[in-house]
Write a protein that holds these residues in place. Structure first.
Motif, PDB file in Angstrom:
ATOM      1  N   ILE A 181     -53.927-108.127 -44.415  1.00 18.78           N
ATOM      2  CA  ILE A 181     -53.602-107.795 -45.805  1.00 18.78           C
ATOM      3  C   ILE A 181     -52.802-108.954 -46.397  1.00 18.78           C
ATOM      4  O   ILE A 181     -51.836-109.426 -45.801  1.00 18.78           O
ATOM      5  N   THR A 230     -57.886-107.745 -46.897  1.00 22.50           N
ATOM      6  CA  THR A 230     -57.590-106.954 -48.098  1.00 22.50           C
ATOM      7  C   THR A 230     -56.642-107.760 -48.981  1.00 22.50           C
ATOM      8  O   THR A 230     -55.618-108.256 -48.510  1.00 22.50           O
ATOM      9  N   LEU A 255     -54.199-107.615 -51.943  1.00 21.16           N
ATOM     10  CA  LEU A 255     -53.394-106.637 -52.691  1.00 21.16           C
ATOM     11  C   LEU A 255     -52.603-107.331 -53.783  1.00 21.16           C
ATOM     12  O   LEU A 255     -51.941-108.348 -53.539  1.00 21.16           O
ATOM     13  N   TYR A 295     -53.227 -96.923 -45.338  1.00 18.06           N
ATOM     14  CA  TYR A 295     -52.832 -98.338 -45.298  1.00 18.06           C
ATOM     15  C   TYR A 295     -51.630 -98.608 -44.398  1.00 18.06           C
ATOM     16  O   TYR A 295     -51.442 -99.716 -43.928  1.00 18.06           O
ATOM     17  N   TYR A 354     -52.671-102.745 -40.178  1.00 10.11           N
ATOM     18  CA  TYR A 354     -53.118-104.152 -40.188  1.00 10.11           C
ATOM     19  C   TYR A 354     -52.554-104.935 -38.993  1.00 10.11           C
ATOM     20  O   TYR A 354     -51.442-104.664 -38.540  1.00 10.11           O
ATOM     21  N   ALA A 414     -50.310-109.635 -41.725  1.00 11.34           N
ATOM     22  CA  ALA A 414     -49.976-109.570 -43.158  1.00 11.34           C
ATOM     23  C   ALA A 414     -49.543-110.964 -43.582  1.00 11.34           C
ATOM     24  O   ALA A 414     -48.781-111.623 -42.866  1.00 11.34           O
ATOM     25  N   PHE A 428     -46.954-102.238 -43.403  1.00  9.98           N
ATOM     26  CA  PHE A 428     -48.414-102.312 -43.328  1.00  9.98           C
ATOM     27  C   PHE A 428     -48.914-102.622 -41.910  1.00  9.98           C
ATOM     28  O   PHE A 428     -50.087-102.400 -41.604  1.00  9.98           O
TER      29      PHE A 428
END
Ligand code: SAM
Length: 244
Positions: A80, A103, A105, A143, A147, A150, A168
């Motif tokens: 993420i 992902t 964000l 979420y 992950y 990050a 996360f």
């Protein structure tokens, strides 16, 4: 007229021990073209000159990941990128590691609408956008603790970035905090914040950028314990009252 992005094949190899294939080089060029085009409508980046873009967006994005022990990550590594803005470092990472799921964000919808257009143009299937504030999204079950990696660049101070990122991660996952300079005071504050969030610093790596010899740091944080449910705190609180 579009500018051509320098390939710098030798610099990729000597500085990051990695070399993009011709298809990846072409994808970086399309990314650059799209950012230049988007910049005419949205104020995305001040970094527009070709070699600057290569160094400060592509090389910088990938330098952080180059220090990760890839053997410790699954092929299907879930990443993420928090506060991705126009897609950095997340898009270069998705281009370079096609087996990873990235992902992107950000809380600003209009930036992510633009990022989605870029992903469509690049035919990049391993990246997707997610609109929202990190403080709110990290509280959603799908979420949280989800992950392996990050990344967070140019979003806030290091303790705030840690409060956004740690919730996360799965236990054992890594956060890469992309920083400019790194001071003893920041180090001290981050360590205090991490003692609350369940993380520890495993490495602070100093980088010299290959074209302009700028100094950058990446701080690698491993999540060693589950982050208490109270973190991240309510929207706005992490920046108003940083931990540490
Ligand atoms: N990471 C990109 C880069 O390095 O080029 C963009 C950096 S930009 C200066 C910071 C971005 O973080 C903005 O796009 C902003 O909308 C986003 N942001 C700031 N706070 C956030 C939060 N709490 N949750 C999600 N996104 C946030």
């Amino acid at each position: 007229m579009n500018q051509s992005l320098p390939a710098f094949i030798e610099l990729w190899q000597t500085t990051l021990n990695w070399q993009p294939n011709p298809e990846q080089l072409q994808t970086f060029q399309v990314l650059y073209d799209q950012i230049l085009e988007g910049n005419t409508q949205l104020n995305l980046t001040r970094i527009t000159e070709a070699s600057d873009f290569w160094e400060k967006h592509l090389w910088d994005s990938l330098s952080g990941v180059s220090q990760i022990n890839l053997d410790s990550l699954q092929n299907s590594c879930k990443v993420i990128d928090i506060g991705t803005g126009a897609g950095f470092p997340g898009i270069p990472i998705a281009i370079s590691y096609p087996d990873w799921q990235v992902t992107l964000l950000d809380s600003t919808r209009k930036k992510l609408v633009f990022v989605q257009q870029i992903l469509d143009k690049l035919l990049l299937k391993n990246a997707k956008i997610l609109v929202g504030r990190a403080e709110a999204i990290a509280r959603e079950k799908q979420y949280r603790s989800n992950y392996d990696l990050a990344t967070i660049r140019a979003v806030s101070n290091a303790s705030v970035c840690a409060e956004y990122a740690l919730p996360f991660l799965k236990v054992g996952g890594t956060a890469i905090l992309y920083r400019g300079q790194w001071s003893d005071e920041e180090d001290y504050n981050l360590k205090s914040a991490l003692s609350l969030l369940g993380g520890e610093i495993t490495l602070v790596k100093s980088f010299q950028t290959p074209l302009t010899q700028g100094i950058r740091h990446c701080v690698y944080v491993q999540k060693i314990l589950k982050t208490p449910e109270e973190y991240p705190r309510a929207i706005g609180t992490p920046t108003q009252q940083p931990l540490g």
